[in-house]
Design a protein around this motif. Structure first.
Motif, PDB file in Angstrom:
ATOM      1  N   LEU A  51       0.865  -1.172   0.000  1.00  0.00           N
ATOM      2  CA  LEU A  51       0.000   0.000   0.000  1.00  0.00           C
ATOM      3  C   LEU A  51       0.908   1.230   0.000  1.00  0.00           C
ATOM      4  O   LEU A  51       1.869   1.309   0.769  1.00  0.00           O
ATOM      5  CB  LEU A  51      -0.908   0.007   1.220  1.00  0.00           C
ATOM      6  CG  LEU A  51      -1.990   1.098   1.256  1.00  0.00           C
ATOM      7  CD1 LEU A  51      -3.200   0.622   2.042  1.00  0.00           C
ATOM      8  CD2 LEU A  51      -1.472   2.394   1.873  1.00  0.00           C
ATOM      9  N   SER A  52       0.611   2.168  -0.879  1.00  0.00           N
ATOM     10  CA  SER A  52       1.380   3.409  -0.915  1.00  0.00           C
ATOM     11  C   SER A  52       0.438   4.549  -1.298  1.00  0.00           C
ATOM     12  O   SER A  52      -0.788   4.386  -1.303  1.00  0.00           O
ATOM     13  CB  SER A  52       2.559   3.296  -1.880  1.00  0.00           C
ATOM     14  OG  SER A  52       3.426   4.406  -1.746  1.00  0.00           O
ATOM     15  N   TYR A  53       1.011   5.694  -1.660  1.00  0.00           N
ATOM     16  CA  TYR A  53       0.176   6.879  -1.883  1.00  0.00           C
ATOM     17  C   TYR A  53       0.916   7.884  -2.748  1.00  0.00           C
ATOM     18  O   TYR A  53       2.143   7.824  -2.941  1.00  0.00           O
ATOM     19  CB  TYR A  53      -0.181   7.533  -0.541  1.00  0.00           C
ATOM     20  CG  TYR A  53       1.025   7.880   0.310  1.00  0.00           C
ATOM     21  CD1 TYR A  53       1.670   9.108   0.185  1.00  0.00           C
ATOM     22  CD2 TYR A  53       1.542   6.975   1.230  1.00  0.00           C
ATOM     23  CE1 TYR A  53       2.783   9.425   0.947  1.00  0.00           C
ATOM     24  CE2 TYR A  53       2.653   7.274   2.000  1.00  0.00           C
ATOM     25  CZ  TYR A  53       3.268   8.504   1.852  1.00  0.00           C
ATOM     26  OH  TYR A  53       4.382   8.810   2.602  1.00  0.00           O
ATOM     27  N   HIS A  54       0.144   8.815  -3.289  1.00  0.00           N
ATOM     28  CA  HIS A  54       0.668   9.969  -4.029  1.00  0.00           C
ATOM     29  C   HIS A  54       0.111  11.236  -3.380  1.00  0.00           C
ATOM     30  O   HIS A  54      -1.045  11.273  -2.957  1.00  0.00           O
ATOM     31  CB  HIS A  54       0.220   9.951  -5.499  1.00  0.00           C
ATOM     32  CG  HIS A  54       0.277   8.615  -6.167  1.00  0.00           C
ATOM     33  ND1 HIS A  54       1.435   7.876  -6.268  1.00  0.00           N
ATOM     34  CD2 HIS A  54      -0.702   7.888  -6.784  1.00  0.00           C
ATOM     35  CE1 HIS A  54       1.180   6.752  -6.919  1.00  0.00           C
ATOM     36  NE2 HIS A  54      -0.115   6.733  -7.234  1.00  0.00           N
ATOM     37  N   ALA A  98      -3.877  10.485  -2.734  1.00  0.00           N
ATOM     38  CA  ALA A  98      -4.418   9.365  -3.495  1.00  0.00           C
ATOM     39  C   ALA A  98      -3.759   8.078  -3.030  1.00  0.00           C
ATOM     40  O   ALA A  98      -2.523   7.987  -2.992  1.00  0.00           O
ATOM     41  CB  ALA A  98      -4.190   9.564  -4.991  1.00  0.00           C
ATOM     42  N   LEU A  99      -4.570   7.087  -2.673  1.00  0.00           N
ATOM     43  CA  LEU A  99      -4.067   5.798  -2.201  1.00  0.00           C
ATOM     44  C   LEU A  99      -4.097   4.777  -3.343  1.00  0.00           C
ATOM     45  O   LEU A  99      -4.951   4.832  -4.221  1.00  0.00           O
ATOM     46  CB  LEU A  99      -4.923   5.283  -1.042  1.00  0.00           C
ATOM     47  CG  LEU A  99      -5.055   6.198   0.172  1.00  0.00           C
ATOM     48  CD1 LEU A  99      -5.964   5.544   1.216  1.00  0.00           C
ATOM     49  CD2 LEU A  99      -3.694   6.507   0.781  1.00  0.00           C
ATOM     50  N   TRP A 108       1.158   0.074 -10.767  1.00  0.00           N
ATOM     51  CA  TRP A 108       0.194   0.420  -9.736  1.00  0.00           C
ATOM     52  C   TRP A 108      -1.133  -0.196 -10.139  1.00  0.00           C
ATOM     53  O   TRP A 108      -1.455  -0.297 -11.334  1.00  0.00           O
ATOM     54  CB  TRP A 108       0.049   1.941  -9.623  1.00  0.00           C
ATOM     55  CG  TRP A 108       1.298   2.633  -9.184  1.00  0.00           C
ATOM     56  CD1 TRP A 108       2.347   2.975  -9.975  1.00  0.00           C
ATOM     57  CD2 TRP A 108       1.624   3.066  -7.862  1.00  0.00           C
ATOM     58  NE1 TRP A 108       3.324   3.603  -9.223  1.00  0.00           N
ATOM     59  CE2 TRP A 108       2.902   3.668  -7.921  1.00  0.00           C
ATOM     60  CE3 TRP A 108       0.967   3.001  -6.640  1.00  0.00           C
ATOM     61  CZ2 TRP A 108       3.530   4.207  -6.810  1.00  0.00           C
ATOM     62  CZ3 TRP A 108       1.585   3.542  -5.519  1.00  0.00           C
ATOM     63  CH2 TRP A 108       2.850   4.135  -5.603  1.00  0.00           C
ATOM     64  N   LEU A 109      -1.935  -0.617  -9.169  1.00  0.00           N
ATOM     65  CA  LEU A 109      -3.188  -1.276  -9.515  1.00  0.00           C
ATOM     66  C   LEU A 109      -4.154  -0.333 -10.239  1.00  0.00           C
ATOM     67  O   LEU A 109      -5.022  -0.784 -10.993  1.00  0.00           O
ATOM     68  CB  LEU A 109      -3.844  -1.885  -8.269  1.00  0.00           C
ATOM     69  CG  LEU A 109      -3.533  -3.393  -8.075  1.00  0.00           C
ATOM     70  CD1 LEU A 109      -2.051  -3.636  -7.909  1.00  0.00           C
ATOM     71  CD2 LEU A 109      -4.324  -3.966  -6.920  1.00  0.00           C
ATOM     72  N   ALA A 110      -4.010   0.975 -10.017  1.00  0.00           N
ATOM     73  CA  ALA A 110      -4.845   1.920 -10.763  1.00  0.00           C
ATOM     74  C   ALA A 110      -4.598   1.810 -12.262  1.00  0.00           C
ATOM     75  O   ALA A 110      -5.493   2.081 -13.075  1.00  0.00           O
ATOM     76  CB  ALA A 110      -4.587   3.341 -10.289  1.00  0.00           C
TER      77      ALA A 110
END
Length: 247
Positions: A51-54, A98-99, A108-110
């Protein structure tokens, strides 16, 4: 918890359904923990995902793209709670958080069509009150030294250091070689290659080096730091500064 509204979940091996997120109060440059509930909505187990973020600006442009990683594993259909470390961006201000989940060095899964929940966050100035200045006798701060250090800490920097002026009477007339990189002049240098001399440090940071008998901090870990040549100390003591013998 902040429930996540309905969102499309792509069919396939890697899919995530976001359920709830707790976004904490965030200070610039400081770390906090974020709690999230999510579900492995795909057909493959999560192995090696993080899990990470922007941090994004108001137009969606990335300010910090690669946030701190927190490992997460789950089998298909499993709902999983995770507590993740989050570091605030610099400087303070309004950002969009944004996660996402990331398969390192792959995607990234996005990018696979998964939803990336995003939240507007007002990032507060960092609290500078616990900062400690490691300035020994024989060095005189410039009149604006404390103000500039305080501003840098509130911007988010845990370690702040600046230049050293060599104008002491009774000492050698030329600047010692070890202090030449710290001569006054210039401004902020984000690529400064030397330890910060006589720094101001937020706990738990402590001096971890020495330069010409003066306490110094060599950047380590992921705490943000700043060298600013406009933050000036001047040597004015008649006492000769000496290297201390190793303990």
């Amino acid at each position: 918890m902040t429930p996540i509204g309905p969102h499309d979940v792509p069919a396939g091996p890697l899919a995530v359904r976001w359920l709830d997120v707790v976004v904490p109060n965030v200070q610039a440059g400081a770390t906090v923990t974020l709690d999230a509930q999510l579900e492995n909505a795909g057909t493959a187990p999560w192995r090696g995902l993080n899990l990470s973020y922007h941090w994004l600006d108001e137009r969606g442009n990335p300010i910090v793209w690669d946030g701190i990683r927190t490992p997460i594993d789950a089998v298909p259909g499993e709902r999983h709670g995770v507590t993740a470390r989050l570091r605030g961006p610099i400087p303070p201000g309004r950002y969009r958080l944004a996660l996402d989940l990331v398969d390192e060095h792959r995607f990234w899964l996005a990018e696979l069509g998964n939803h990336s929940p995003a939240f507007d966050v007002d990032v507060a100035p960092r609290d500078p009150h616990a900062a400690r200045a490691f300035v020994p006798d024989g060095l005189e701060p410039a009149p604006d030294w404390e103000e500039r250090v305080d501003v840098a800490h509130t911007e988010g920097y845990a370690a702040v250091g600046g230049s050293i002026g060599w104008k002491a009477s009774g000492l050698r007339r030329t600047t010692p070689d070890e202090l030449e990189p710290y001569e006054p002049g210039g401004g902020r240098n984000p690529a400064f290659a030397h330890p910060l001399v006589c720094p101001s440090l937020l706990p738990p940071l402590e001096p971890n080096a020495e330069v010409f008998g003066l306490p110094a901090w060599r950047p380590e870990g992921d705490e943000p730091w700043l060298y600013d040549a406009r933050i000036t100390l001047t040597v004015r003591s008649r006492r000769r500064l000496r290297r201390r013998s190793p303990s």
